[in-house]
Structure formats: structure tokens, C-alpha cells
Motif scaffolding. Structure first.
Motif, PDB file in Angstrom:
ATOM      1  N   LEU A  39       1.982 -11.979   8.225  1.00 28.75           N
ATOM      2  CA  LEU A  39       1.650 -10.569   8.427  1.00 28.75           C
ATOM      3  C   LEU A  39       0.155 -10.469   8.109  1.00 28.75           C
ATOM      4  O   LEU A  39      -0.268 -10.799   6.998  1.00 28.75           O
ATOM      5  CB  LEU A  39       2.487  -9.680   7.506  1.00 28.75           C
TER       6      LEU A  39
ATOM      7  N   ILE B 263      -3.965  -9.318  -0.991  1.00 24.82           N
ATOM      8  CA  ILE B 263      -4.073  -8.438   0.182  1.00 24.82           C
ATOM      9  C   ILE B 263      -5.446  -7.801   0.242  1.00 24.82           C
ATOM     10  O   ILE B 263      -5.850  -7.080  -0.681  1.00 24.82           O
ATOM     11  CB  ILE B 263      -2.981  -7.353   0.160  1.00 24.82           C
TER      12      ILE B 263
ATOM     13  N   GLU C 272       0.842  -1.216   0.000  1.00 26.79           N
ATOM     14  CA  GLU C 272       0.000   0.000   0.000  1.00 26.79           C
ATOM     15  C   GLU C 272       0.869   1.256   0.000  1.00 26.79           C
ATOM     16  O   GLU C 272       0.497   2.273  -0.581  1.00 26.79           O
ATOM     17  CB  GLU C 272      -0.967  -0.035   1.194  1.00 26.79           C
TER      18      GLU C 272
HETATM   19  C1  PEP Z   1      -1.561  -6.726   4.831  1.00 31.63           C
HETATM   20  O1  PEP Z   1      -2.060  -5.639   4.643  1.00 31.63           O
HETATM   21  O2  PEP Z   1      -0.377  -6.806   5.118  1.00 31.63           O
HETATM   22  C2  PEP Z   1      -2.416  -7.914   4.684  1.00 31.63           C
HETATM   23  C3  PEP Z   1      -1.838  -9.062   4.571  1.00 31.63           C
HETATM   24  O3  PEP Z   1      -3.774  -7.680   4.648  1.00 31.63           O
HETATM   25  P1  PEP Z   1      -4.923  -8.815   4.629  1.00 31.63           P
HETATM   26  O4  PEP Z   1      -4.570  -9.836   5.670  1.00 31.63           O
HETATM   27  O5  PEP Z   1      -6.186  -8.092   4.934  1.00 31.63           O
HETATM   28  O6  PEP Z   1      -4.916  -9.401   3.251  1.00 31.63           O
END
Ligand code: PEP
Length: 252
Positions: free
Chosen positions: A233, A173, A98
């Protein structure tokens, strides 16, 4: 044996009061868990201090979501590694997709930030990952390894064991579309292979590689059981204590 690490990226969610409430709930739910997994909460800058007061004295670590590579100066709106460190953080997320997309962060920026983070004593969680069209054009290895190589180019090899790499395919993501465990493992094995060539097997075996991209309690265990996946993450599922804690438990 690498210790898994699960980090919650709270992005631009929650003002301090809500952040404290969520952190406190996570703290309570994890209080009896043995420390087999490193757990990190990454709230916004403005909530770091409040969340620090919740996690202080526990096994939960604190992380920021970005930083500048300079130590101080005329960089309006930015925050240095030292400032993050003295706010109680041990970790900092760098190069999240992002930030690459909306703040035009480049590989060169991530490279400078990674060195500055390590020099200050922070552990950088360096995010890499391909976009959907790059996967469809068969460019996954070129893009991901290119990002990893650029990010670590100026890091002393003796320091590499402190970094964390988060492989986050951009198409996964926040989309609910997770890489399958074998898709994720395939890229993680490529990243591990890069580090074997770059720094030798002993260093490569110590570097923790997280997967990120729509990790949920029901897919976490399969992802985390892959040989080269050392935790995750977590974005969306980190915004509720129950789902985040279930993911942490899956990493053990
Ligand atoms: C992130 O933003 O690092 C991420 C992995 O988001 P999400 O788990 O919502 O896909």
C-alpha cells in the motif's frame, strides 16, 4: 500462489482534473504489462467517478479510502459501501492509521466496516500497524495481532480469502523510514500465523498481506520478495506515475 496487489493511496491529494491526469499516465505506462499484479488506485471520493472513466476497461482497479458501516442514514459527510461500489470501486481502504489518529477510528469501527464492505461486495484493505513507542516497548505482536483479530472477528471464515491486510508500521508512514525487509516479514509471518490458527492453513495461505510505509522503487523489490509480503500500500510514491509504476513492476 497469491497474486500480489499494489494499491496507491492518494490521500487528500489532487482534485479531479489532476487525479485524471495521474491515472491516465499510470494507465499508459502499464498498458503493456501483463496482469501479474493487481493494481489499485485510491483517489479521494470526489475524484472516484472521473478516475473510473480512465481505468474502466483496463486491469487497474479503483478503491475508496474510507466508508461508513451503515448502508444509509443520517451520517452527514459519510459514504456507504453501496455508494462506493456503484461509483465503480472494487476496493476500500479501512482503518488507515491516519483515520485512527485524526478521526479516532477504533478497532470496533474497523470491524463493522469490514463486514459491511464484504457484504456489499467490496474488497476491504484493512490497515494495521504499531506506533513507534509500541515497537520500542516490545508490543508489536500484541498491537498488530490485536488489530487484525478485532477487524476480522465478525467475518465469516469462508469470506476471509477476499480480504487484504496492509501491515503499515505507523512510524514508517510518510517518514522515509521503512521497516527493513526482515522487520516487515517478521510481522507478516505473525499475521499469517494468526490466520492459520483462526481459519486454517488453506484460508491463511490465500489472504494477501501488503506492506506499507515509505515503499519506494529502490526498496520495493526486496520487500516484495519476502515470503509473506504480497505487494504494498503506497502513499507518497504513488503520487507520481513513474515511481508508482516502478513499484508495481517490482511486485511481479
Ligand atoms: C500510506 O499512507 O498508506 C503509506 C504507506 O504512505 P507512505 O508510502 O507515504 O509511507
Amino acid at each position: 500462489m497469491r497474486k500480489p496487489i499494489v494499491a496507491g493511496n492518494w490521500k487528500m491529494h489532487f482534485a479531479a482534473e489532476e487525479a485524471v491526469a495521474l491515472a491516465d499516465q499510470i494507465r499508459l505506462e502499464l498498458v503493456d504489462e501483463p496482469g501479474q499484479c493487481d493494481v489499485v488506485l485510491c483517489p479521494t471520493f470526489t475524484s472516484l467517478n472521473s478516475v473510473k472513466n480512465v481505468v474502466d476497461g483496463t486491469k487497474i482497479g479503483l478503491g475508496a479510502q474510507n466508508m461508513h458501516w451503515e448502508g444509509s442514514g443520517a451520517y452527514t459527510g459519510d459514504v456507504s459501501a453501496e455508494m462506493i461500489l456503484t461509483s465503480g470501486c472494487r476496493y476500500v481502504i479501512l482503518g488507515h492509521s491516519e483515520r485512527r489518529q485524526y478521526a479516532f477510528e477504533s478497532d470496533a469501527d474497523v470491524k463493522r466496516k469490514a463486514v459491511a464492505a464484504l457484504n456489499s461486495g467490496l474488497i476491504p484493505i484493512i490497515c494495521v500497524g504499531e506506533r513507534l513507542e509500541q515497537r520500542e516497548a516490545d508490543q508489536v505482536e500484541e498491537i498488530v495481532i490485536g488489530q487484525v483479530a478485532a477487524a476480522v472477528e465478525n467475518i465469516d471464515k469462508a469470506e476471509l480469502n477476499r480480504i487484504v491486510i496492509a501491515y503499515e508500521p505507523v512510524w514508517a508512514i510518510g517518514t522515509g523510514r521503512t521497516a527493513t525487509a526482515s522487520q516487515a516479514e517478521e510481522v507478516h509471518a505473525l499475521i499469517r500465523g494468526f490466520f492459520v490458527n483462526h481459519a486454517g492453513i488453506d484460508v491463511a495461505e490465500q489472504i494477501r498481506l501488503q506492506y506499507g510505509g515509505s515503499v519506494k522503487p529502490d526498496n520495493a523489490e526486496e520487500l516484495f520478495s519476502q515470503k509473506n509480503i504480497d505487494g504494498g500500500l503506497i502513499g507518497g510514491a504513488a503520487l507520481q506515475a513513474d515511481s508508482f509504476v516502478d513499484i508495481v513492476k517490482a511486485a511481479k
